[in-house]
Write an enzyme that holds these catalytic residues in place. Structure first.
Site, PDB file in Angstrom:
ATOM      1  N   SER A  23       0.802  -1.224   0.000  1.00  0.00           N
ATOM      2  CA  SER A  23       0.000   0.000   0.000  1.00  0.00           C
ATOM      3  C   SER A  23       0.835   1.275   0.000  1.00  0.00           C
ATOM      4  O   SER A  23       0.491   2.227  -0.718  1.00  0.00           O
ATOM      5  CB  SER A  23      -0.969  -0.002   1.192  1.00  0.00           C
ATOM      6  OG  SER A  23      -1.969  -0.983   1.025  1.00  0.00           O
ATOM      7  N   THR A  53      -6.134  -2.960   7.414  1.00  0.00           N
ATOM      8  CA  THR A  53      -6.110  -4.357   7.018  1.00  0.00           C
ATOM      9  C   THR A  53      -6.342  -5.210   8.263  1.00  0.00           C
ATOM     10  O   THR A  53      -6.671  -4.694   9.327  1.00  0.00           O
ATOM     11  CB  THR A  53      -4.788  -4.689   6.287  1.00  0.00           C
ATOM     12  OG1 THR A  53      -4.844  -6.019   5.790  1.00  0.00           O
ATOM     13  CG2 THR A  53      -3.587  -4.519   7.191  1.00  0.00           C
ATOM     14  N   LYS A  90     -10.416  -4.356  10.884  1.00  0.00           N
ATOM     15  CA  LYS A  90     -11.577  -3.858  10.150  1.00  0.00           C
ATOM     16  C   LYS A  90     -12.841  -3.763  11.000  1.00  0.00           C
ATOM     17  O   LYS A  90     -13.631  -2.827  10.855  1.00  0.00           O
ATOM     18  CB  LYS A  90     -11.825  -4.719   8.909  1.00  0.00           C
ATOM     19  CG  LYS A  90     -10.682  -4.638   7.896  1.00  0.00           C
ATOM     20  CD  LYS A  90     -10.938  -5.500   6.674  1.00  0.00           C
ATOM     21  CE  LYS A  90      -9.762  -5.436   5.706  1.00  0.00           C
ATOM     22  NZ  LYS A  90      -9.996  -6.239   4.488  1.00  0.00           N
ATOM     23  N   ASN A 150     -12.411  -0.622   5.989  1.00  0.00           N
ATOM     24  CA  ASN A 150     -11.010  -0.718   5.584  1.00  0.00           C
ATOM     25  C   ASN A 150     -10.426   0.650   5.244  1.00  0.00           C
ATOM     26  O   ASN A 150      -9.273   0.749   4.832  1.00  0.00           O
ATOM     27  CB  ASN A 150     -10.827  -1.691   4.415  1.00  0.00           C
ATOM     28  CG  ASN A 150     -11.232  -1.067   3.089  1.00  0.00           C
ATOM     29  OD1 ASN A 150     -12.172  -0.289   3.010  1.00  0.00           O
ATOM     30  ND2 ASN A 150     -10.531  -1.429   2.030  1.00  0.00           N
ATOM     31  N   ARG A 186     -12.891 -23.356   8.619  1.00  0.00           N
ATOM     32  CA  ARG A 186     -12.398 -24.381   9.543  1.00  0.00           C
ATOM     33  C   ARG A 186     -13.364 -24.593  10.714  1.00  0.00           C
ATOM     34  O   ARG A 186     -13.544 -25.712  11.173  1.00  0.00           O
ATOM     35  CB  ARG A 186     -11.016 -23.980  10.052  1.00  0.00           C
ATOM     36  CG  ARG A 186      -9.925 -24.114   8.999  1.00  0.00           C
ATOM     37  CD  ARG A 186      -8.533 -23.891   9.598  1.00  0.00           C
ATOM     38  NE  ARG A 186      -7.485 -24.215   8.614  1.00  0.00           N
ATOM     39  CZ  ARG A 186      -6.997 -23.344   7.745  1.00  0.00           C
ATOM     40  NH1 ARG A 186      -7.459 -22.106   7.723  1.00  0.00           N
ATOM     41  NH2 ARG A 186      -6.044 -23.702   6.888  1.00  0.00           N
ATOM     42  N   THR A 187     -13.978 -23.516  11.190  1.00  0.00           N
ATOM     43  CA  THR A 187     -14.910 -23.604  12.318  1.00  0.00           C
ATOM     44  C   THR A 187     -16.218 -22.945  11.917  1.00  0.00           C
ATOM     45  O   THR A 187     -16.392 -21.725  12.087  1.00  0.00           O
ATOM     46  CB  THR A 187     -14.324 -22.921  13.572  1.00  0.00           C
ATOM     47  OG1 THR A 187     -12.995 -23.394  13.803  1.00  0.00           O
ATOM     48  CG2 THR A 187     -15.182 -23.211  14.797  1.00  0.00           C
TER      49      THR A 187
END
Length: 284
Positions: free
Chosen positions: A16, A60, A64, A85, A152-153
């Site tokens: 950035s 980032t 956020k 953001n 994953r969860t």
């Protein structure tokens, strides 16, 4: 000098500063753009200690959601996604105000369009963080009717149902291991997983040949997942395009206070930003 910065953790890899600095040079503005490593508990104090020379910030991970909570006002995209953001600082003293925006959705949609992907009826999203919420809204903009989020969860991603409902989408949340089946029904896969993640998922060549992978990661590049698309000759789209397009909207906000106000000679500004991003490629 007007000051700006990108905030997050980790932040050392961020392109950035290069991209934004190129934009302000192209616009003839003597503005500085820095980077600061910050975690959520540190954000409020950092923002509160900035002087009148500060104009705004790019946010980032993992900031956020915290930025949304700290903003005095937010745009509709930020409200729906639950993620800010971009923060714009206006006014001074007791009149100072933080306005929050989400430019990630526009970044995804515009960078996909740049690669010829303008519609997808069914989208599979990998990962359930803040960028996944933006990916859901981007899927809606592509005309999607159904979205599957593989995480994953699954229990931790239940909050995404709110974004999907606001976007008018049917949302299904499945374990990451079920992503192979979900992807087989999709026209587009959007991975919001960190670039260093290795999911252990192995997609077959037939699927790779017909389903594009949009990998929001750009460092390291390619990601483990992206390497599968590269090896099989599938359509792989880097998150660097998202970074560039969302940054262009951020520059509009910082310069004019309006995400929809085109910059003077915007095409030249974007070329300068792209050249800066490509001048020092990130490697895996």
């Amino acid at each position: 000098m007007t000051r700006l910065a990108v905030l997050g953790s980790p932040i050392a890899h961020s392109k950035s500063p290069d991209i934004h600095s190129a934009a302000y040079r192209s616009l003839g503005l003597d503005w500085g753009y820095e980077r600061f490593e910050l975690t959520e508990p540190e954000l409020a104090a950092f923002l509160g200690s900035r002087g009148p020379d500060w104009r705004g910030f790019s946010l980032t991970m993992p900031l956020k959601a915290e930025a949304l909570a700290l903003a005095d006002e937010v745009d509709e995209t930020a409200r729906v996604t639950g993620a800010v953001n971009t923060l714009l600082l206006t006014g001074s003293g007791s009149e100072r105000q933080l306005s929050g925006f989400n430019t990630d959705v526009a970044g995804i949609v515009n960078s996909l369009a740049e690669h010829g992907v303008r519609e997808a009826a069914n989208v599979c999203i990998l990962g359930g963080g803040a960028t996944a919420a933006s990916a859901i809204m981007a899927a809606a903009a592509l005309g999607a009717q159904a979205v599957t989020v593989a995480v994953r969860t699954p229990a931790k991603a239940e909050g995404l149902h709110r974004q999907a409902e606001a976007a008018g989408l049917a949302l299904r949340i499945v374990p990451l291991g079920d992503a192979l089946a979900a992807a087989s029904e999709s026209q587009l896969i959007i991975s919001t997983l960190p670039g260093g993640s290795d999911t252990g998922l192995v997609f077959d060549a037939e699927l790779i040949g017909r389903v594009a992978l949009y990998d929001v990661a750009y460092a390291p590049w390619p990601s483990a997942l992206g390497a599968q698309w590269q090896a099989a000759g599938g359509q792989l789209i880097s998150g660097l395009g998202m970074l560039l397009h969302q940054a262009l909207v951020q520059v509009r906000i910082f310069v004019a206070g309006d995400p929809f106000a085109p910059l003077p000679d915007e095409a030249a500004v974007f070329r300068a930003m792209t050249a800066a991003a490509l001048s020092n490629p990130v490697k895996g």
